[in-house]
Scaffold this motif. Structure first.
Motif, mmCIF file in Angstrom:
data_model
loop_
_atom_site.group_PDB
_atom_site.id
_atom_site.type_symbol
_atom_site.label_atom_id
_atom_site.label_comp_id
_atom_site.label_asym_id
_atom_site.label_seq_id
_atom_site.Cartn_x
_atom_site.Cartn_y
_atom_site.Cartn_z
ATOM 1 N N PHE A 265 1.120 -1.037 0.007
ATOM 2 C CA PHE A 265 -0.105 -0.125 -0.204
ATOM 3 C C PHE A 265 0.663 1.063 -0.216
ATOM 4 C CE2 PHE A 265 -1.758 -3.292 2.047
ATOM 5 C CZ PHE A 265 -3.589 -2.943 1.701
ATOM 6 N N SER A 266 0.502 2.403 -0.960
ATOM 7 C CA SER A 266 1.922 2.973 -0.766
ATOM 8 C C SER A 266 0.695 4.681 -1.293
ATOM 9 C CB SER A 266 2.210 3.127 -2.254
ATOM 10 O OG SER A 266 3.115 1.825 -2.377
ATOM 11 N N VAL A 267 1.353 5.497 -0.129
ATOM 12 C CA VAL A 267 0.435 6.548 0.403
ATOM 13 C C VAL A 267 1.318 8.295 -0.250
ATOM 14 C CG1 VAL A 267 0.129 8.446 1.660
ATOM 15 C CG2 VAL A 267 -0.575 5.740 2.176
ATOM 16 N N ARG A 268 1.225 8.485 -1.440
ATOM 17 C CA ARG A 268 1.929 9.305 -2.242
ATOM 18 C C ARG A 268 1.423 11.223 -1.837
ATOM 19 N NH1 ARG A 268 6.099 10.290 -5.637
ATOM 20 N NH2 ARG A 268 6.013 11.940 -6.649
ATOM 21 N N ASP A 269 2.369 11.885 -1.233
ATOM 22 C CA ASP A 269 1.619 13.113 -1.624
ATOM 23 C C ASP A 269 2.478 14.027 -2.380
ATOM 24 O OD1 ASP A 269 4.110 14.345 -0.800
ATOM 25 O OD2 ASP A 269 3.466 13.896 1.733
ATOM 26 N N GLN A 270 2.308 15.090 -2.722
ATOM 27 C CA GLN A 270 2.191 16.866 -3.464
ATOM 28 C C GLN A 270 3.310 17.515 -2.634
ATOM 29 O OE1 GLN A 270 0.172 17.440 -5.879
ATOM 30 N NE2 GLN A 270 -0.303 15.583 -7.449
ATOM 31 N N GLY A 271 3.790 17.399 -1.760
ATOM 32 C CA GLY A 271 5.153 17.778 -0.977
ATOM 33 C C GLY A 271 6.247 18.204 -1.145
ATOM 34 N N LYS A 272 7.351 19.227 0.054
ATOM 35 C CA LYS A 272 8.494 19.293 -1.079
ATOM 36 C C LYS A 272 9.480 18.195 -0.586
ATOM 37 C CE LYS A 272 7.813 24.055 0.237
ATOM 38 N NZ LYS A 272 8.364 25.596 1.318
ATOM 39 N N GLY A 273 8.953 17.368 0.293
ATOM 40 C CA GLY A 273 9.572 15.941 0.209
ATOM 41 C C GLY A 273 10.283 16.545 2.042
ATOM 42 N N ILE A 274 11.103 15.509 2.458
ATOM 43 C CA ILE A 274 11.353 15.165 3.581
ATOM 44 C C ILE A 274 13.314 15.565 3.826
ATOM 45 C CG2 ILE A 274 12.104 13.926 5.778
ATOM 46 C CD1 ILE A 274 10.047 11.869 4.484
ATOM 47 N N PRO A 275 13.651 16.665 4.493
ATOM 48 C CA PRO A 275 15.030 17.276 4.137
ATOM 49 C C PRO A 275 15.846 16.220 4.867
ATOM 50 C CG PRO A 275 13.664 18.832 6.075
ATOM 51 C CD PRO A 275 12.972 17.465 5.216
ATOM 52 N N GLU A 276 17.611 16.138 4.584
ATOM 53 C CA GLU A 276 18.150 14.756 4.294
ATOM 54 C C GLU A 276 18.019 14.443 5.412
ATOM 55 O OE1 GLU A 276 22.197 13.632 1.440
ATOM 56 O OE2 GLU A 276 21.679 14.949 1.006
ATOM 57 N N GLU A 277 18.814 15.513 6.506
ATOM 58 C CA GLU A 277 19.278 15.628 7.590
ATOM 59 C C GLU A 277 18.358 14.534 8.916
ATOM 60 O OE1 GLU A 277 17.457 19.474 7.588
ATOM 61 O OE2 GLU A 277 19.111 18.416 6.006
ATOM 62 N N PHE A 278 16.924 14.705 8.664
ATOM 63 C CA PHE A 278 16.036 14.165 9.566
ATOM 64 C C PHE A 278 15.529 13.192 8.751
ATOM 65 C CE2 PHE A 278 11.293 13.837 10.212
ATOM 66 C CZ PHE A 278 11.649 13.725 11.494
ATOM 67 N N ARG A 279 15.844 12.350 7.630
ATOM 68 C CA ARG A 279 15.402 10.723 6.800
ATOM 69 C C ARG A 279 16.201 9.735 8.063
ATOM 70 N NH1 ARG A 279 17.081 11.935 0.603
ATOM 71 N NH2 ARG A 279 15.466 13.981 0.670
ATOM 72 N N ASP A 280 16.948 10.064 8.307
ATOM 73 C CA ASP A 280 17.146 8.327 9.630
ATOM 74 C C ASP A 280 17.104 8.600 11.067
ATOM 75 O OD1 ASP A 280 19.519 8.107 7.500
ATOM 76 O OD2 ASP A 280 20.517 9.471 8.549
#
Length: 727
Positions: free
Chosen positions: A650-665
């Motif tokens: 199941f995939s939920v896709r938005d059209q936002g700005k994306g997640i900051p790289e320093e926060f992904r971990d």
């Protein structure tokens, strides 16, 4: 250093006294520039207000369309209940039921309400004979021809005019109608068809596009748990037919002239999918008009609506005249310029200001010095020990701060290598630590763990350790170097915190539930009509109470997950029905955040997963809520499904700005939030994604995400279950 600062301040005072006129002119120019910028901002605010009012108009129409379709669904549910409770129903009984509903008065737009019976090829002849015996000598199932299944319309009201053309028509012979009827049985709910030309319309000079809403009815003594059982128990379909023009005529508002709109059947606004246009002609290309596209889910279908504002809408808007801002800003700029001139020519005032600035600089310097000393003291007080394990010599060496962590004096040396070190580790943790060290040595993972140790006096302590494998240039074999620190107090504090959170959450949830219920009763008018201002305060209190309850429930869920006490009620569920329920349950997010929610399910075969439906919807609610918060206005949030080997994703896709790289971990850590203005605007506790991960793992699934400048997609996967009805 102080002498240098004094000289600088003296030079500044001298420059201001010598150039007071120039400084005042600079202030005047800046003031005029600020006036122009404020005027521009006022125009921007006026445009935003227009966009908000236009959004309210479009949302009102979209909401009314969804509400009208929900009303039509209720009519079909009542019709199905009537059919299933009358085994020997005739045309007179159907007419009386129809007349009691008063459709033309309470449900405008419905052209026909009918019932189609399901027949097999071997039942066709006897059915035709029975209908002719009942007073319809010319009755035939149309169109003629051999088919594996027939759905002949046997009751239709009003039974007059163009509706007579529907009598005896086999709707299952038409591919568009057949798809809608198949989906209604598969999903066991009311399903809207794509746009068709109604059979009644062929008798008219200008046929108009129409829609059909189907709901299956069953023999009450047969099981309907699965799709195949429902087909076996199927008695027929209650349906309602309506022209789109009549439907919209009953929905349109008095303020509809403020906007034009076009309705398309599907997720795209292709010209060949156009089914209705409010304006007589094609909309003009007006660059000043406000435009918006809205996807409206309707009972298994999606409508795309393009809105465009009219001149009448813009005539209702008012903005502050340009001259008003200039008339206020110019005198203020002149006043500020005069004040600057007076400051430059008043030596005493300037001196006091300079002395105040000097004192503030001194205080800042003292604060920085204190912080620097505190930082040095913290470093000197560190109790972290370091160690090295040489793979070639098998020696294990530690510094003076390592031995006390294991209950020994600082000059203690670990003899016997890693084997002797592991003897200090608690027996229940020893094998796990040894295995993790070997995996780190082989490069399969980094060594980052916690374990218990037993001191020589029998005391147990919790130790955290982290290490890396290094390849030094002068050595053939690599070494492992790492650190250890005591986390016993941290563990104890975590246990106390968990117990505290659990106790406080349980103690708070009961009164908060009562408060929320009382506020709901007040808002519902239980004590009479409240003033508008009081209602506004009650709504704010109710929303904050519900938010606090959600936080407490999240904390309790974590406490149960940590303790392994969270209960799951597993069921084998249809993936499409789970996704469709998620979209329907979270439609309120669309209006709240000005976004659209749509389901994209390309899978043609039925896919089953074994999950707890309530916990699954909890995961979807978190993901859809996050997508709505971080999507731009008028953004589209898509819930889709795809099969990946033996898993359903199941995939939920938005059209936002994306997640900051320093926060992904740190995405799935508890109380973890990106420190940005968007996050503060959206709010949240930082628990949602962490709960999603724990619930997905507990149900045998997984969760991950993809992100980029064009949006973020979260993927939740569960193992597929075998369909017992597939051969």
């Amino acid at each position: 250093m102080n002498a240098t600062k004094t000289a600088v301040l003296s030079n500044a005072r001298g420059w201001l006294r010598a150039n007071a006129l120039a400084a005042s002119l600079v202030v005047l120019i800046c003031g005029i520039g600020a006036t122009l910028m404020i005027n521009q901002q006022i125009n921007i605010q006026a445009e935003r207000q227009a966009e908000r009012e236009f959004h309210i108009l479009t949302e009102s129409l979209a909401r009314d369309i969804s509400s009208r379709m929900g009303t039509y669904k209720q009519v079909l549910l009542a019709s199905a209940g009537f059919v299933e409770n009358h085994t020997d129903m005739d045309a007179l009984a159907w007419r009386r039921f129809h007349d009691r509903l008063r459709l033309s008065q309470y449900y405008p737009g419905i052209q026909a309400l009918g019932f189609a019976v399901v027949l097999g090829p071997d039942e066709l002849a006897s059915h035709t004979a029975q209908m002719r015996d009942k007073g319809f000598p010319d009755y035939d199932v149309r169109p003629a021809g051999e088919r594996p299944r027939y759905t002949s319309i046997v009751f239709v009201e009003p039974f007059e005019g163009s509706n007579l053309a529907a009598f005896g028509y086999d709707m299952y012979s038409n591919p568009v109608r057949q798809r809608a009827m198949d989906r209604a049985v598969a999903m066991n709910t009311a399903v809207l068809s794509n746009v068709v030309t109604l059979i009644q319309g062929y008798a008219e000079s200008e046929p108009q596009p129409g829609l059909l809403l189907y709901l299956p009815t069953y023999h009450h003594d047969r099981p309907i748990a699965s799709v195949s059982q429902r087909w076996d128990a199927l008695r027929g379909f209650t349906y309602s037919a309506f022209r789109i023009k009549d439907l919209m005529a009953g929905i349109q508002h008095a303020d509809t002239p403020l906007m034009h709109y076009s309705i398309y059947d599907g997720l795209t606004a292709d010209a060949h999918r156009l089914v209705y246009r409010s304006a007589a002609d094609e909309l003009p290309d007006d660059p000043d008009a406000l435009q918006r596209r809205r996807v409206v889910p309707l009972l298994g279908q999606n409508w795309t609506i393009d809105f465009q504002s009219t001149d009448a809408f813009h005539d209702t808007l008012h903005s502050i005249p340009y001259g008003t801002v200039l008339g206020i800003g110019l005198p203020v700029s002149l006043l500020l310029s005069l004040i600057t001139y007076l400051l430059g020519t008043s030596r005493d005032r300037a001196t006091r200001i300079a002395e105040q600035m000097t004192e503030e600089l001194r205080q800042t310097e003292r604060a920085l010095r204190l912080n620097e000393e505190g930082y040095k003291l913290a470093l000197d007080s560190s109790s972290m020990g370091t160690w090295t394990w040489n793979f070639e010599t098998r020696k294990f060496l530690g510094d003076a701060q390592l031995a006390p962590l294991f209950g020994y004096s600082p000059n203690y040396r670990f003899e016997g290598g890693m084997r002797a070190f592991l003897q200090i580790v608690h027996p229940d943790d020893r094998e796990r630590v040894r295995r993790e060290l070997e995996m780190a040595q082989e490069g399969e993972q980094e060594f980052d763990t916690e374990y218990r140790v037993v001191w020589p006096n029998g005391t147990q302590r919790h130790i955290a350790s982290r290490a890396r494998v290094l390849q030094l240039p002068e050595q053939v074999n690599p070494i492992m170097t790492g650190t250890c620190w005591d986390v016993t107090e941290k563990r104890h504090n975590q246990l106390m915190k968990r117990e505290f959170v659990s106790t406080v959450s349980h103690e708070l949830r009961t009164p908060l539930t009562a408060i929320s219920g009382s506020l709901g009763l007040l808002l519902g008018g239980a004590v009479g009509t409240m003033p508008d201002k009081a209602n506004q305060l009650l709504r704010i209190a109710n929303e904050n109470t519900k938010r606090l309850l959600r936080l407490i429930n999240d904390l309790l869920d974590f406490e149960k997950l940590d303790a392994g006490k969270l209960e799951f009620s597993y069921e084998v569920c249809d993936g499409r029905m789970l996704a469709n329920s998620a979209i329907e349950l979270n439609q309120g997010l669309g209006s709240r955040y000005n976004v659209s929610l749509a389901l994209n399910w390309p899978l043609q075969t039925r896919t089953l997963v074994k999950v707890d439906p309530m916990r699954f919807q909890q995961i979807m609610a978190n993901l859809l809520s996050n997508a709505a918060k971080y999507s731009p206005p008028q953004g589209l949030i898509t819930l889709s499904g795809q099969q990946d080997g033996e898993r359903l994703v199941f995939s939920v896709r938005d059209q936002g700005k994306g997640i900051p790289e320093e926060f992904r971990d740190r995405m799935f850590e508890r109380f973890s939030q990106a420190d940005s203005s968007d996050t503060r605007r959206a709010g949240g506790t930082g628990l949602g994604l962490a709960i999603c991960r724990e619930l997905a793992l507990a149900m045998g699934g997984s969760i991950d995400f993809d992100t980029g400048p064009e949006g973020t997609t979260f993927h939740v996967a569960f193992p597929l279950e075998e369909d017992p009805y597939c051969f």
